[in-house]
Design a protein around this motif. Structure first.
Motif, PDB file in Angstrom:
ATOM      1  N   PHE A 192      32.837  62.839   2.259  1.00 59.14           N
ATOM      2  CA  PHE A 192      31.337  63.261   2.207  1.00 59.14           C
ATOM      3  C   PHE A 192      31.074  64.244   3.265  1.00 59.14           C
ATOM      4  N   ASN A 193      30.493  65.121   2.852  1.00 58.00           N
ATOM      5  CA  ASN A 193      30.017  66.291   3.443  1.00 58.00           C
ATOM      6  C   ASN A 193      31.061  67.359   3.926  1.00 58.00           C
ATOM      7  N   ASP A 194      32.492  67.363   3.594  1.00 59.19           N
ATOM      8  CA  ASP A 194      33.425  68.172   3.865  1.00 59.19           C
ATOM      9  C   ASP A 194      33.734  69.040   2.623  1.00 59.19           C
ATOM     10  N   ALA A 195      32.894  70.244   2.781  1.00 56.73           N
ATOM     11  CA  ALA A 195      32.809  70.970   1.387  1.00 56.73           C
ATOM     12  C   ALA A 195      34.167  71.802   1.158  1.00 56.73           C
ATOM     13  N   GLU A 196      34.736  72.218   2.218  1.00 54.93           N
ATOM     14  CA  GLU A 196      35.960  72.932   1.735  1.00 54.93           C
ATOM     15  C   GLU A 196      37.353  72.031   1.313  1.00 54.93           C
ATOM     16  N   SER A 197      37.443  70.827   2.107  1.00 54.78           N
ATOM     17  CA  SER A 197      38.508  69.978   1.328  1.00 54.78           C
ATOM     18  C   SER A 197      38.127  69.375   0.052  1.00 54.78           C
ATOM     19  N   ALA A 198      36.886  69.013   0.048  1.00 50.69           N
ATOM     20  CA  ALA A 198      36.375  68.663  -1.698  1.00 50.69           C
ATOM     21  C   ALA A 198      36.724  69.724  -2.740  1.00 50.69           C
ATOM     22  N   SER A 219      25.184  54.441   1.363  1.00 46.30           N
ATOM     23  CA  SER A 219      24.461  53.409   2.391  1.00 46.30           C
ATOM     24  C   SER A 219      25.617  53.127   3.255  1.00 46.30           C
ATOM     25  N   ARG A 220      26.728  52.609   2.665  1.00 44.18           N
ATOM     26  CA  ARG A 220      27.874  51.990   3.453  1.00 44.18           C
ATOM     27  C   ARG A 220      28.633  53.290   4.270  1.00 44.18           C
ATOM     28  N   GLY A 221      28.507  54.464   3.709  1.00 44.97           N
ATOM     29  CA  GLY A 221      29.050  55.566   4.524  1.00 44.97           C
ATOM     30  C   GLY A 221      28.304  56.087   5.566  1.00 44.97           C
ATOM     31  N   GLY A 222      26.762  55.414   5.844  1.00 47.32           N
ATOM     32  CA  GLY A 222      26.409  55.719   6.868  1.00 47.32           C
ATOM     33  C   GLY A 222      24.767  56.291   6.639  1.00 47.32           C
ATOM     34  N   LEU A 223      24.541  56.356   5.362  1.00 44.43           N
ATOM     35  CA  LEU A 223      23.013  56.841   5.047  1.00 44.43           C
ATOM     36  C   LEU A 223      22.814  58.130   5.507  1.00 44.43           C
ATOM     37  N   ALA A 224      24.044  59.148   5.614  1.00 43.42           N
ATOM     38  CA  ALA A 224      23.948  60.595   6.200  1.00 43.42           C
ATOM     39  C   ALA A 224      23.200  61.333   5.066  1.00 43.42           C
ATOM     40  N   PRO A 376      25.830  60.387  12.437  1.00 43.23           N
ATOM     41  CA  PRO A 376      27.226  60.754  11.600  1.00 43.23           C
ATOM     42  C   PRO A 376      26.942  61.433  10.301  1.00 43.23           C
ATOM     43  N   ASN A 377      27.934  62.399  10.109  1.00 44.65           N
ATOM     44  CA  ASN A 377      27.839  63.010   8.768  1.00 44.65           C
ATOM     45  C   ASN A 377      28.637  62.430   7.609  1.00 44.65           C
ATOM     46  N   ASP A 378      29.490  61.370   7.944  1.00 49.37           N
ATOM     47  CA  ASP A 378      30.130  60.637   6.895  1.00 49.37           C
ATOM     48  C   ASP A 378      30.672  59.524   7.245  1.00 49.37           C
ATOM     49  N   ASN A 379      31.396  58.771   6.185  1.00 46.24           N
ATOM     50  CA  ASN A 379      32.015  57.284   6.925  1.00 46.24           C
ATOM     51  C   ASN A 379      32.704  57.332   8.141  1.00 46.24           C
ATOM     52  N   ARG A 380      33.513  58.081   8.379  1.00 45.33           N
ATOM     53  CA  ARG A 380      34.435  58.388   9.245  1.00 45.33           C
ATOM     54  C   ARG A 380      33.540  58.621  10.732  1.00 45.33           C
ATOM     55  N   GLU A 381      32.739  59.348  10.788  1.00 39.10           N
ATOM     56  CA  GLU A 381      31.757  59.597  11.890  1.00 39.10           C
ATOM     57  C   GLU A 381      30.935  58.211  12.183  1.00 39.10           C
ATOM     58  N   ALA A 382      30.625  57.430  10.932  1.00 33.61           N
ATOM     59  CA  ALA A 382      29.651  56.466  11.221  1.00 33.61           C
ATOM     60  C   ALA A 382      30.528  54.875  11.506  1.00 33.61           C
TER      61      ALA A 382
END
Length: 443
Positions: A192-198, A219-224, A376-382
């Motif tokens: 989520f939120n990684d535009a280039e890799s997406a 939500s499960r990814g941090g509600l970012a 956090p910006n995405d699941n990994r950061e959250a």
């Protein structure tokens, strides 16, 4: 603040009975234990009353479903009238047309609707519809995003640092033992939120992808909050490769009168809905462009995608949902937005004042508190470490002990019967938690 015993004697007695009939004493994995679950006797407005008659301000709302709180009078009255007419039929009712008309009129890109029984079913049939329309089988989805209990939608919902793989190409991970390897091979995972890799992953796999399913604010990814460039990258790359975009708004439809996609510039081919559109009863819906929804069309014989369901569009869920949605007007959403801002701003100020290493995310009537200083910006950061998760469990317990039902690891939500005083009470209890755990911020 007056402390409440988290689990009263009647709840303890009920749990002892339940352990004799359920595998772990409960019917849902999401039931929290402290050390056993709290059994609810009734709900009134924004409050819950447990079996021991303790009162709690309900920030869970059955996982954001009850946007009007408990026992909402228009829903109760509509259900009473329908109960006298019958609970379910093998034939359609006019009320299902009325709810479908409301959704088509209100939600952009929803030109046709099919009703099912749950959010899981809505996602399941949206994915199948994309496959039937494109003739392709693979899907792409967001790492850490929850889309219900359908194998392909569950891939990487519980990924961890031990198995989630590279940032630019996340690994497809199983959510339960025995998940078929073939399922993992048919799902492309995006951050989520990684535009280039997406953009790169959707371009590379585009020829074999039926759809990319996107929760506008997982939500499960941090509600970012979604980054505009990420939404644009997913949408533009999908269009170029003939990949359908599915917006999963089972939870986030509550973000505005027109839903979440409209807020963030997402223009999906299909939208999955649930929770608030059922007025507190089980429901799900798939909506979308007429061209795509035609895969369900059985008027000329067997459709490209058969979809039935004994209780799909049952009159009780439809009637409750119609009553609830009619009362979700612009004024109701404006009030919910204001309550959400009071809570998020108040929590943010409490954190800043005490320099606590926490943060709050969310939008509209939703919020989540994180055990980290930067949002956090995405699941990994959250992702929370064991010690951070323990702190969040302590926070949830503190809320319950002080009269607020606050689910550990889930989005908290406001409801229309709540007042500004309720919102300020949430902030007060949170500040009390920070003060009582002051040693954590100083060490």
């Amino acid at each position: 603040m007056v402390a409440i015993s988290p689990v009263g004697q009647k709840s303890k007695d009920s749990f002892a009975r339940a352990r004799r009939v359920f595998p772990d004493g409960t019917s849902r994995v999401t039931i929290e234990r402290n050390p056993g679950p709290i059994y609810i006797e009734r709900g009134v407005g924004s409050y819950l009353f447990d079996a021991d008659d303790n009162r709690f301000l309900d920030l869970n709302g059955n996982f954001t479903t009850l946007i009007h709180g408990h026992a909402f009078a228009p829903v109760v009255e509509a259900l009473m009238r329908q109960l006298e007419r019958g609970t379910c039929f093998a034939h359609p009712t006019e009320s299902e047309i009325e709810l479908a008309e409301l959704l088509c009129h209100r939600i952009p890109q929803v030109e046709r609707v099919r009703f099912v029984n749950t959010g899981t079913e809505a996602v399941l049939f949206a994915i199948k519809a994309a496959r039937a329309f494109t003739g392709r089988s693979k899907i792409a989805k967001l790492e850490g995003a929850y889309h219900g209990a359908y194998d392909w939608a569950e891939v990487s919902v519980a990924a961890t640092p031990d198995n989630w793989g590279e940032s630019a190409a996340p690994r497809s991970t199983a959510v339960y033992r025995g998940m078929p390897a073939s399922v993992l091979d048919e799902v492309v995972v995006l951050r989520f939120n990684d535009a280039e890799s997406a953009r790169q992953l959707l371009s590379f796999h585009g020829h074999s992808l039926a759809a990319v399913i996107v929760d506008p604010m997982p939500s499960r990814g941090g509600l970012a909050a979604p980054k505009p460039e990420f939404i644009a990258a997913v949408q533009d790359t999908a269009r170029k490769n003939g990949v359908l975009v599915i917006a999963d708004e089972v939870l986030n439809l509550r973000q505005s009168f027109r839903g979440a996609s409209a807020l963030y510039g997402l223009v999906p081919d299909l939208i999955t809905m649930g929770k608030i559109i059922g007025g507190g009863l089980p429901i799900g819906a798939i909506g979308g462009r007429e061209e795509v929804m035609r895969v369900f069309d059985a008027s000329a014989g067997r459709p490209l995608l058969p979809q039935g369901g004994t209780f799909s569009a049952n009159p009780l869920s439809i009637t409750a949902g119609l009553a609830a949605m009619k009362h979700l007007d612009h004024a109701a959403f404006a009030n919910l937005d204001e309550l959400g801002c009071v809570v998020r701003d108040g929590i943010g100020r409490a954190i800043s004042k005490r320099r606590a290493p926490l943060c709050v995310t969310g939008a509209a009537s939703l919020f989540r508190i994180h055990p980290m200083a930067e949002a956090p910006n995405d699941n990994r950061e959250a992702y929370s470490s064991p010690s951070a998760s323990k702190l969040m469990k302590q926070l949830a317990d503190f809320f319950v002990e002080n009269g607020i039902m606050f689910q550990h690891g889930a989005a908290a939500s406001m409801s229309t019967p709540m007042t500004r005083a309720d919102a300020e009470f949430v902030v007060e209890v949170f500040a009390g938690f920070l003060d009582s755990h002051d040693v954590c911020w100083k060490t």
